[in-house]
Every structure is written in C-alpha cells, then in structure tokens.
Design a protein around this motif. Structure first.
Motif, PDB file in Angstrom:
ATOM      1  N   LEU A   1       0.828  -1.210   0.000  1.00 17.31           N
ATOM      2  CA  LEU A   1       0.000   0.000   0.000  1.00 17.31           C
ATOM      3  C   LEU A   1       0.859   1.255   0.000  1.00 17.31           C
ATOM      4  CD1 LEU A   1      -2.914  -0.954  -0.004  1.00 17.31           C
ATOM      5  CD2 LEU A   1      -1.653  -2.343   1.630  1.00 17.31           C
ATOM      6  N   LEU A   2       0.571   2.123  -0.961  1.00 21.19           N
ATOM      7  CA  LEU A   2       1.269   3.404  -1.111  1.00 21.19           C
ATOM      8  C   LEU A   2       0.261   4.539  -1.027  1.00 21.19           C
ATOM      9  CD1 LEU A   2       3.211   2.345  -4.316  1.00 21.19           C
ATOM     10  CD2 LEU A   2       4.170   2.373  -2.001  1.00 21.19           C
ATOM     11  N   PRO A   3       0.715   5.747  -0.711  1.00 18.20           N
ATOM     12  CA  PRO A   3      -0.198   6.896  -0.805  1.00 18.20           C
ATOM     13  C   PRO A   3      -0.696   7.056  -2.243  1.00 18.20           C
ATOM     14  CG  PRO A   3       1.803   7.483   0.390  1.00 18.20           C
ATOM     15  CD  PRO A   3       2.047   6.142  -0.219  1.00 18.20           C
ATOM     16  N   ALA A   4      -1.888   7.555  -2.404  1.00 21.73           N
ATOM     17  CA  ALA A   4      -2.487   7.665  -3.737  1.00 21.73           C
ATOM     18  C   ALA A   4      -1.687   8.572  -4.654  1.00 21.73           C
ATOM     19  CB  ALA A   4      -3.926   8.171  -3.626  1.00 21.73           C
TER      20      ALA A   4
ATOM     21  N   LYS B   1      -7.727   7.011  -0.911  1.00 21.48           N
ATOM     22  CA  LYS B   1      -6.473   7.706  -0.606  1.00 21.48           C
ATOM     23  C   LYS B   1      -5.269   6.769  -0.630  1.00 21.48           C
ATOM     24  CE  LYS B   1      -8.686  11.289   2.210  1.00 21.48           C
ATOM     25  NZ  LYS B   1      -8.723  11.971   3.539  1.00 21.48           N
ATOM     26  N   LEU B   2      -5.498   5.554  -1.092  1.00 27.20           N
ATOM     27  CA  LEU B   2      -4.437   4.548  -1.157  1.00 27.20           C
ATOM     28  C   LEU B   2      -4.208   4.111  -2.591  1.00 27.20           C
ATOM     29  CD1 LEU B   2      -5.662   2.193   1.727  1.00 27.20           C
ATOM     30  CD2 LEU B   2      -3.939   4.003   1.928  1.00 27.20           C
ATOM     31  N   GLN B   3      -3.020   3.637  -2.842  1.00 23.05           N
ATOM     32  CA  GLN B   3      -2.717   2.970  -4.102  1.00 23.05           C
ATOM     33  C   GLN B   3      -2.221   1.565  -3.772  1.00 23.05           C
ATOM     34  OE1 GLN B   3       0.727   4.304  -6.163  1.00 23.05           O
ATOM     35  NE2 GLN B   3       0.639   2.633  -7.646  1.00 23.05           N
ATOM     36  N   ILE B   4      -2.838   0.560  -4.391  1.00 19.06           N
ATOM     37  CA  ILE B   4      -2.349  -0.815  -4.276  1.00 19.06           C
ATOM     38  C   ILE B   4      -1.383  -1.055  -5.425  1.00 19.06           C
ATOM     39  CG2 ILE B   4      -2.951  -3.262  -4.273  1.00 19.06           C
ATOM     40  CD1 ILE B   4      -5.688  -2.497  -3.225  1.00 19.06           C
ATOM     41  N   TYR B   5      -0.131  -1.311  -5.106  1.00 21.52           N
ATOM     42  CA  TYR B   5       0.870  -1.507  -6.144  1.00 21.52           C
ATOM     43  C   TYR B   5       0.579  -2.798  -6.912  1.00 21.52           C
ATOM     44  CZ  TYR B   5       5.323  -2.214  -8.458  1.00 21.52           C
ATOM     45  OH  TYR B   5       6.298  -2.428  -9.403  1.00 21.52           O
TER      46      TYR B   5
END
Length: 301
Positions: free
Chosen positions: A171-174, A259-263
């Motif tokens: 999980l990364l910030p969006a 608000k998250l980015q799933i790589y």
C-alpha cells in the motif's frame, strides 16, 4: 492442627444421614451395616476436628459446623451430576469454544461467528485476536481449541489443514502513482510498521516477480511509525506518511481506500493460511463442528 482430607464416601454417608435423620435407614439405602455408617460419621468428624451431629434424645440435629459440611456435600453432589451430564451430552450447538486468529483474519471470521451465535444462543464463542506465536502456544497449553495462522514451522504437535490463501497488498499513498517502485522510493516513503510488517514484506518481495524489489532487505527500510491496531495501520499511509503491506481483507475494510494505491506487481503475492489444533487432543463436538464451518468459509474467500 493439620486436618485430614475429607473422603467423598464419608461425605456421601453424612449427607444421607442428614436427609434420613436415621442411621438404620441410611444403612439400608447405602447397603451398609449400621456400625459402618457410624464409622464413616466418626471418621468425618475426626477429619473436620469438630462435632457435626447432635445425638440427644434419640434425635439427630446438625451442629453449626455440620450445616456447613452438609452444604459442601451437596455442592460436591451437584458438581458430580453436572460433570456426568456434560460428559454424556456433547452437543455441537451448546457450550464454550475458544478460537484465535490475527486481526486481519478476524475481519472475515468474526461476522460469521456472530451469525452462528445468533442461530445457536447456547454457544459461547470466544474469539481471541493474537499474533501467530501466541496462538501456537495457546493451542499447545489447551487454552485455545483451534486457530488460524499465516506462518509456522511444521511441528508434529499440531494438526494443520490448509485454507485458501489471501492476497497481500503493498500500500502506497495515492499520490505515488507515477513514481517507480524501488529501494529509493521505499526509503523515501518509509515503512509504517506493525506486528506482521517484516514477515509480510519478506513474502511480498520474494514473490512479486520484480528484481528491484526482490533484492531489498526489509531491514534496510526506515520506519516512519509503528502501530499494532489493525484498523489504524493504513491511516498514516492515506495521509502520505509512508507505505506498508497488509492482507486484502484489511484494505477492503479501510474506509478511505480512495487515498491509497495498491501496487500492481508482476505477480500476485498470496500468504498461506492454516487452521490448526493440537494433535491427539480430542476436541468437543462443538469445536470440531465450528472448525469445519471455518474451513468452508475460508475455502470460498
């Protein structure tokens, strides 16, 4: 003065004497001789170091101490009857069950357990949220009937059955969508640490199919914080304060997924799950039945 132990047979004879108020009648009921009954009462009084019966005027009356011993004898009788009843009635929908899993597994498991308890109110299911090592120890000391673990070394003391694996998500910030994911990026972001973070990172890096990530040692990543409450781990990630790795169920439960980015790695990384119990421990029917239901639930996940 040191007191002798109270022989259950003496207590049973005493209880009968109190209820019949007659030594001869007690002897008949218990298929004993009257001297045998008298001997039991005498030995009980010697063990208690006090008089239990007042034998004046051909009548039997309890002394104050005798009343206390009689109540104790009744309690023992009731406990014995309850024990024998429980041994005969192994009901799959009645009694206590203690099971355990990690916080992320509880997100899936607990709602199902509540449904079972609503259907069977006489079941009392205790779900313990705990790390793997605590679950393993609890199963060995029989304080836990069964548990779900995501990593453990094969051990002949456990009975383990594989469940469906669960996807792990990095999980990364969006706002990180356009940056390449490599050691430099992750060092700049920093790790939001939690109890399973390093285990999840090791699994993810080794299984994602990307050389840049496979070469990273989790220990080389700086920490930006630590929290052991599952529902809060993704909060600092959503506020652009770091990255982390969690199972898909934890991501799905987070209210601000936007608000998250799933790589998206080259390969999906899954963590194994096992349901385990203590080998050669005979669990009650209720625990065995619930274990099978858990297997069915997680096979559909």
């Amino acid at each position: 003065m040191q007191h002798s132990s109270l022989n259950p047979l003496w207590l049973s004879t005493f209880r009968s004497v109190v209820e019949t108020r007659n030594f001869t009648e007690t002897a008949k009921q218990l298929f004993m001789t009257q001297p045998g009954v008298s001997q039991h009462i005498r030995k009980l009084e010697q063990a208690c170091d006090c008089q239990l019966l007042d034998r004046r005027d051909r009548s039997l009356e309890l002394t104050h101490q005798g009343e206390a011993v009689y109540r104790y004898a009744l309690q023992l009788q009731q406990q014995e009857q309850q024990l024998l009843s429980s041994l005969q009635a192994d009901d799959p929908y009645r009694g206590d069950i203690v099971c355990a899993c990690s916080g992320s597994q509880a997100l899936t498991l607990y709602p199902q357990l509540l449904t079972i308890q609503q259907q069977h109110p006489q079941l009392n299911i205790h779900l313990e949220v705990a790390p793997n090592h605590s679950i393993l120890n609890g199963i060995l000391d029989a304080s836990i009937d069964f548990g779900i673990v995501t990593h453990f070394n094969s051990d002949h003391r456990y009975q383990a059955d594989a469940l469906a694996a669960e996807e792990l998500c990095l999980l990364l910030p969006a706002n990180n969508e356009k940056q390449p994911l490599n050691l430099t990026t992750l060092q700049q972001l920093g790790l939001i640490d939690h109890p399973d973070a390093y285990h999840y990172l090791s699994l993810y890096f080794s299984g994602c199919g990307e050389a840049d990530l496979q070469s990273i040692s989790p220990d080389s990543l700086p920490k930006r914080g630590y929290i052991n409450q599952l529902s809060q781990i993704l909060l600092p990630v959503s506020q652009m304060m770091g990255f982390t790795v969690l199972p898909r169920s934890a991501v799905d439960a987070f209210p601000e997924k936007n608000k998250l980015q799933i790589y998206q790695a080259k390969r999906t990384v899954n963590q194994p799950r096992h349901i385990i119990s203590k080998k050669q421990r005979q669990l009650p029917a209720r625990s065995v039945h619930l274990m099978q239901q858990v297997k069915d639930w997680f096979s559909d996940c």
